[in-house]
Design a protein around this motif. Structure first.
Motif, mmCIF file in Angstrom:
data_model
loop_
_atom_site.group_PDB
_atom_site.id
_atom_site.type_symbol
_atom_site.label_atom_id
_atom_site.label_comp_id
_atom_site.label_asym_id
_atom_site.label_seq_id
_atom_site.Cartn_x
_atom_site.Cartn_y
_atom_site.Cartn_z
ATOM 1 N N THR A 182 0.835 -1.207 0.000
ATOM 2 C CA THR A 182 0.000 0.000 0.000
ATOM 3 C C THR A 182 0.863 1.248 0.000
ATOM 4 O O THR A 182 0.573 2.209 -0.715
ATOM 5 N N THR A 198 2.244 1.755 -3.425
ATOM 6 C CA THR A 198 1.199 2.263 -4.312
ATOM 7 C C THR A 198 1.003 3.754 -4.114
ATOM 8 O O THR A 198 0.871 4.511 -5.079
ATOM 9 N N ILE A 248 -3.661 7.782 -8.557
ATOM 10 C CA ILE A 248 -4.425 6.545 -8.397
ATOM 11 C C ILE A 248 -5.659 6.547 -9.307
ATOM 12 O O ILE A 248 -5.927 5.570 -10.004
ATOM 13 N N GLY A 292 4.977 -0.641 -9.168
ATOM 14 C CA GLY A 292 4.068 -0.546 -8.031
ATOM 15 C C GLY A 292 2.614 -0.801 -8.377
ATOM 16 O O GLY A 292 1.729 -0.235 -7.766
ATOM 17 N N GLY A 293 2.358 -1.633 -9.363
ATOM 18 C CA GLY A 293 0.992 -1.931 -9.761
ATOM 19 C C GLY A 293 0.406 -0.958 -10.761
ATOM 20 O O GLY A 293 -0.747 -1.089 -11.155
ATOM 21 N N PHE A 294 1.174 0.037 -11.162
ATOM 22 C CA PHE A 294 0.714 1.026 -12.137
ATOM 23 C C PHE A 294 1.467 0.841 -13.442
ATOM 24 O O PHE A 294 2.692 0.750 -13.452
#
Length: 82
Positions: free
Chosen positions: A3, A6, A37, A55-57
């Motif tokens: 988290t 992110t 986000i 980072g998930g992006f």
């Protein structure tokens, strides 16, 4: 830890999007995180997932989505001031 990563990556991408279009995001750091986000979500919905991922992006769709989000927010905030 995921988290936190992110939030950091979302904030950096939101900040970069603001630099690209030369607009400040209302809310400072928190505004950058939210723009990054939401921009990541919007960019993935519009363009899919492609390009490098951090980072998930996915960088390219997230930047384009964040630019759109910041442009919309700037337009709304400018209209409210007048």
């Amino acid at each position: 830890m995921g988290t936190l990563w992110t939030l950091i990556v979302g904030g950096i991408l939101g900040w970069l999007a603001g630099l690209i279009i030369s607009r400040d995001v209302p809310g400072g750091v928190i505004g950058n995180i939210i723009a990054g986000i939401v921009g990541g979500w919007l960019g993935s919905m519009l363009m899919g997932d492609f390009g490098p991922e951090i980072g998930g992006f996915f960088i390219i769709p997230t930047l384009i989505g964040a630019i759109i989000v910041i442009g919309i927010i700037s337009f709304i905030m400018g209209s409210m001031r007048k």
